[in-house]
Design a protein around this motif. Sequence first.
Motif, PDB file in Angstrom:
ATOM      1  N   ASN A 273       0.806  -1.229   0.000  1.00  0.00           N
ATOM      2  CA  ASN A 273       0.000   0.000   0.000  1.00  0.00           C
ATOM      3  C   ASN A 273       0.832   1.269   0.000  1.00  0.00           C
ATOM      4  O   ASN A 273       0.348   2.333  -0.352  1.00  0.00           O
ATOM      5  N   PHE A 303      -3.987 -17.000  -2.685  1.00  0.00           N
ATOM      6  CA  PHE A 303      -3.190 -15.800  -2.390  1.00  0.00           C
ATOM      7  C   PHE A 303      -3.310 -14.778  -3.525  1.00  0.00           C
ATOM      8  O   PHE A 303      -3.546 -13.580  -3.290  1.00  0.00           O
ATOM      9  N   TYR A 363      -1.759  -4.715  13.484  1.00  0.00           N
ATOM     10  CA  TYR A 363      -2.060  -5.725  12.467  1.00  0.00           C
ATOM     11  C   TYR A 363      -3.008  -6.774  13.031  1.00  0.00           C
ATOM     12  O   TYR A 363      -2.868  -7.198  14.191  1.00  0.00           O
ATOM     13  N   HIS A 365      -5.070 -10.300  11.026  1.00  0.00           N
ATOM     14  CA  HIS A 365      -5.280 -10.859   9.692  1.00  0.00           C
ATOM     15  C   HIS A 365      -6.766 -10.798   9.333  1.00  0.00           C
ATOM     16  O   HIS A 365      -7.609 -10.420  10.140  1.00  0.00           O
ATOM     17  N   ASP A 397      -1.663  -0.909   7.574  1.00  0.00           N
ATOM     18  CA  ASP A 397      -1.908  -0.903   6.126  1.00  0.00           C
ATOM     19  C   ASP A 397      -3.158  -0.121   5.736  1.00  0.00           C
ATOM     20  O   ASP A 397      -3.616  -0.198   4.598  1.00  0.00           O
ATOM     21  N   ALA A 398      -3.755   0.614   6.699  1.00  0.00           N
ATOM     22  CA  ALA A 398      -5.072   1.209   6.422  1.00  0.00           C
ATOM     23  C   ALA A 398      -4.970   2.537   5.687  1.00  0.00           C
ATOM     24  O   ALA A 398      -4.514   3.541   6.238  1.00  0.00           O
ATOM     25  N   VAL A 402      -8.729   1.307   0.466  1.00  0.00           N
ATOM     26  CA  VAL A 402      -8.826  -0.143   0.679  1.00  0.00           C
ATOM     27  C   VAL A 402      -9.578  -0.452   1.978  1.00  0.00           C
ATOM     28  O   VAL A 402     -10.337  -1.417   2.054  1.00  0.00           O
ATOM     29  N   SER A 411     -17.602  -5.713   5.652  1.00  0.00           N
ATOM     30  CA  SER A 411     -17.755  -6.149   7.032  1.00  0.00           C
ATOM     31  C   SER A 411     -19.043  -5.637   7.688  1.00  0.00           C
ATOM     32  O   SER A 411     -19.705  -6.387   8.398  1.00  0.00           O
TER      33      SER A 411
HETATM   34  C1  FAD Z   1     -12.873  -4.987   8.003  1.00  0.00           C
HETATM   35  C2  FAD Z   1     -11.643  -5.129   7.164  1.00  0.00           C
HETATM   36  C3  FAD Z   1     -10.784  -4.050   7.016  1.00  0.00           C
HETATM   37  C4  FAD Z   1      -9.654  -4.169   6.210  1.00  0.00           C
HETATM   38  N1  FAD Z   1      -8.838  -3.083   6.070  1.00  0.00           N
HETATM   39  C5  FAD Z   1      -7.763  -3.169   5.265  1.00  0.00           C
HETATM   40  C6  FAD Z   1      -6.887  -2.056   5.107  1.00  0.00           C
HETATM   41  O1  FAD Z   1      -7.096  -1.010   5.699  1.00  0.00           O
HETATM   42  N2  FAD Z   1      -5.821  -2.179   4.283  1.00  0.00           N
HETATM   43  C7  FAD Z   1      -5.564  -3.344   3.626  1.00  0.00           C
HETATM   44  O2  FAD Z   1      -4.577  -3.403   2.894  1.00  0.00           O
HETATM   45  N3  FAD Z   1      -6.371  -4.395   3.747  1.00  0.00           N
HETATM   46  C8  FAD Z   1      -7.452  -4.355   4.555  1.00  0.00           C
HETATM   47  N4  FAD Z   1      -8.248  -5.448   4.696  1.00  0.00           N
HETATM   48  C9  FAD Z   1      -7.963  -6.660   3.927  1.00  0.00           C
HETATM   49  C10 FAD Z   1      -7.045  -7.666   4.634  1.00  0.00           C
HETATM   50  O3  FAD Z   1      -7.545  -7.968   5.902  1.00  0.00           O
HETATM   51  C11 FAD Z   1      -5.625  -7.159   4.733  1.00  0.00           C
HETATM   52  O4  FAD Z   1      -5.173  -6.775   3.447  1.00  0.00           O
HETATM   53  C12 FAD Z   1      -4.686  -8.235   5.241  1.00  0.00           C
HETATM   54  O5  FAD Z   1      -5.105  -8.689   6.496  1.00  0.00           O
HETATM   55  C13 FAD Z   1      -3.272  -7.703   5.294  1.00  0.00           C
HETATM   56  O6  FAD Z   1      -2.413  -8.648   5.831  1.00  0.00           O
HETATM   57  P1  FAD Z   1      -1.388  -9.499   4.953  1.00  0.00           P
HETATM   58  O7  FAD Z   1      -0.549  -8.580   4.141  1.00  0.00           O
HETATM   59  O8  FAD Z   1      -0.708 -10.425   5.871  1.00  0.00           O
HETATM   60  O9  FAD Z   1      -2.395 -10.229   3.982  1.00  0.00           O
HETATM   61  P2  FAD Z   1      -2.440 -11.677   3.335  1.00  0.00           P
HETATM   62  O10 FAD Z   1      -3.503 -12.444   4.006  1.00  0.00           O
HETATM   63  O11 FAD Z   1      -1.109 -12.275   3.236  1.00  0.00           O
HETATM   64  O12 FAD Z   1      -2.981 -11.335   1.857  1.00  0.00           O
HETATM   65  C14 FAD Z   1      -2.092 -10.882   0.827  1.00  0.00           C
HETATM   66  C15 FAD Z   1      -2.480  -9.528   0.313  1.00  0.00           C
HETATM   67  O13 FAD Z   1      -3.749  -9.564  -0.305  1.00  0.00           O
HETATM   68  C16 FAD Z   1      -4.360  -8.287  -0.220  1.00  0.00           C
HETATM   69  N5  FAD Z   1      -5.681  -8.447   0.348  1.00  0.00           N
HETATM   70  C17 FAD Z   1      -6.172  -9.510   1.011  1.00  0.00           C
HETATM   71  N6  FAD Z   1      -7.475  -9.339   1.296  1.00  0.00           N
HETATM   72  C18 FAD Z   1      -7.812  -8.130   0.819  1.00  0.00           C
HETATM   73  C19 FAD Z   1      -9.023  -7.387   0.815  1.00  0.00           C
HETATM   74  N7  FAD Z   1     -10.148  -7.837   1.339  1.00  0.00           N
HETATM   75  N8  FAD Z   1      -8.993  -6.149   0.262  1.00  0.00           N
HETATM   76  C20 FAD Z   1      -7.864  -5.657  -0.279  1.00  0.00           C
HETATM   77  N9  FAD Z   1      -6.697  -6.327  -0.312  1.00  0.00           N
HETATM   78  C21 FAD Z   1      -6.683  -7.552   0.221  1.00  0.00           C
HETATM   79  C22 FAD Z   1      -3.464  -7.424   0.673  1.00  0.00           C
HETATM   80  O14 FAD Z   1      -2.719  -6.549  -0.119  1.00  0.00           O
HETATM   81  C23 FAD Z   1      -2.576  -8.438   1.372  1.00  0.00           C
HETATM   82  O15 FAD Z   1      -1.313  -7.923   1.689  1.00  0.00           O
HETATM   83  C24 FAD Z   1      -9.387  -5.373   5.529  1.00  0.00           C
HETATM   84  C25 FAD Z   1     -10.250  -6.439   5.695  1.00  0.00           C
HETATM   85  C26 FAD Z   1     -11.366  -6.327   6.499  1.00  0.00           C
HETATM   86  C27 FAD Z   1     -12.280  -7.498   6.637  1.00  0.00           C
END
Ligand code: FAD
Length: 509
Positions: A273, A303, A363, A365, A397-398, A402, A411
């Motif tokens: 992001n 993934f 963070y 998940h 990451d917020a 997104v 949600s």
């Molecule tokens: C209520 C809620 C709020 C969220 N807020 C954010 C946020 O502010 N910023 C954010 O980047 N993601 C958000 N997500 C999506 C997701 O939860 C996070 O991207 C993820 O937990 C980041 O951790 P990771 O990099 O270990 O993800 P992993 O589980 O390893 O997934 C890999 C990548 O996939 C992308 N991804 C996965 N799910 C989503 C999704 N639903 N929307 C967009 N991208 C996704 C992300 O870039 C993430 O890094 C949110 C989800 C929910 C349910």
Amino acid sequence: MTTVRLILGDQLNPGHPWFARVDGGVVYAMMEMRQETDYVLHHAQKILAIFAAMRDFACHLRGAGHQVDYLAIGDPANRQSLMANLDLLRDRHGATAFEYQAPDEWRLDRQLAEYSQRLGPSARMVDSDHFLSARDTAASLFQGRRRWLMEHFYRHMRRAHGVLLEPDGGPAGGQWNYDHDNRKPWPGLPAEPGDARPRHDHTGLWRQITDAGVASFGEPMADSLRWPLNRAEALAQLDAFLSHGLPHFGDYQDAMSTRGWRLFHSLLSFALNTKMLSPLEVVTGAEQAWRRGAAPLPAVEGFIRQILGWREYVRGVYWAHMPGYDQRNALGHTVPLPRWFWTGQVGMRCLAQAVGQSLRHAYAHHIQRLMVIGNFALLVGLDPAAVHRWYLGVYVDAFEWVELPNTLGMSQFADGGVMATKPYVSGAAYIDRMGDYCRGCRYDRKARTGPRACPFNALYWDFLDRHAPLLSANPRLALPYRQLARMEPADRGAVRDQAADIRRRLETL
Ligand SMILES: Cc1cc2nc3c(=O)[nH]c(=O)nc-3n(C[C@H](O)[C@H](O)[C@H](O)COP(=O)(O)OP(=O)(O)OC[C@H]3O[C@@H](n4cnc5c(N)ncnc54)[C@H](O)[C@@H]3O)c2cc1C
Ligand code: SF4
């Protein structure tokens, strides 16, 4: 003839075409501002990680020969707002032109569009060269449809970018989606991957932030910040994930455990992001891992769907529905957030884990965000705008493009079903099935009413009951509504009373 080029805190992509050559007539403007720290209350690690990564990026650019004018948070010249700082830097350098990369947030897009309008033809916006779809790709694809099915968008993206395809153009392995092979609880083995990179000491920067009067919440971890702060660190994190996390990502992507906070998730969202990593290189890396036999197809497909599908799709939803999307409240929910969202001091073990971890690590998940914290917020009827502000503040990451569709749409169902075909709600059974949170909890996961009953259970049935006029015709909710109809009137009344009591006791659950 000097051009000032603005680099925002989430535009830290050293591969952007701007940086391909050094130009003595260009000054890059970077700024840490109260405007950006204060629009919601932020987690300390989010502020620290963004400022530290910006400082690292400025060093990198200077090292490559570019001119950078950097306004630090404590700089007495810093006017702390975007427009005023741009005026300052343009004057300071006698700028005759101004350029910026397309911002991802509507708020900044508007501000910069207005600013550019004031400057006239000497101002120019360029692409950020980051996403795999345009702001309006999803809107064009779904034109005239009420529901925007992510799966439809995702298949379009797979075809458009040639990802996980067989030579005949069909999906790799014969299926587009391998979800039914994924999503198991985690038995404790294989071991959760460790952190991929050395931790940073940012106690000095943290002092500057607090001295400047910036308010925050959560653990700063200023002496051991774990987030990648530049492209090299982000690439190391990607490599570590591809080797150790990806092979198990599919199996355990929905698992929750008191023994592991990240499980097999990539922790790449901050790097993605802030644009240290491009989504295409992450997707390609995962596909190559499958092609060389280092990870199974269901894990890799699952993934890739998150990045090529969900991430691009939510951005499309954001741009199609802003402005005004952040005000939606289709279910009319108004309950304020209890104080334990900022302390983690709550007796429900699942929430104590998920909120506590969010405060500690900035963070959580996906399933913790969706099926623990978000599920509870929706069932109890918390104000979706306040829920949105909390999510926007707490996670490293917020960024609104997104976070907002995920929180308010997916949600909290506050958009009335644009993003989700049904509300993501469950009782304790789902949380119990996907992890170990219920073991050792003070509440009884099986009970619906009574002093020890798990609050999720009564809240779940009460939610369906309260919103029957809006939701009971939804075919995806036919089964629970049939079960609700079979419930004895006395039991239904007891559930309603229990839910009302939970709402009264929200602060002390
Ligand atoms: C209520 C809620 C709020 C969220 N807020 C954010 C946020 O502010 N910023 C954010 O980047 N993601 C958000 N997500 C999506 C997701 O939860 C996070 O991207 C993820 O937990 C980041 O951790 P990771 O990099 O270990 O993800 P992993 O589980 O390893 O997934 C890999 C990548 O996939 C992308 N991804 C996965 N799910 C989503 C999704 N639903 N929307 C967009 N991208 C996704 C992300 O870039 C993430 O890094 C949110 C989800 C929910 C349910
Ligand atoms: S019993 Fe209920 S409150 Fe306790 S951990 Fe399980 S789902 Fe959460």
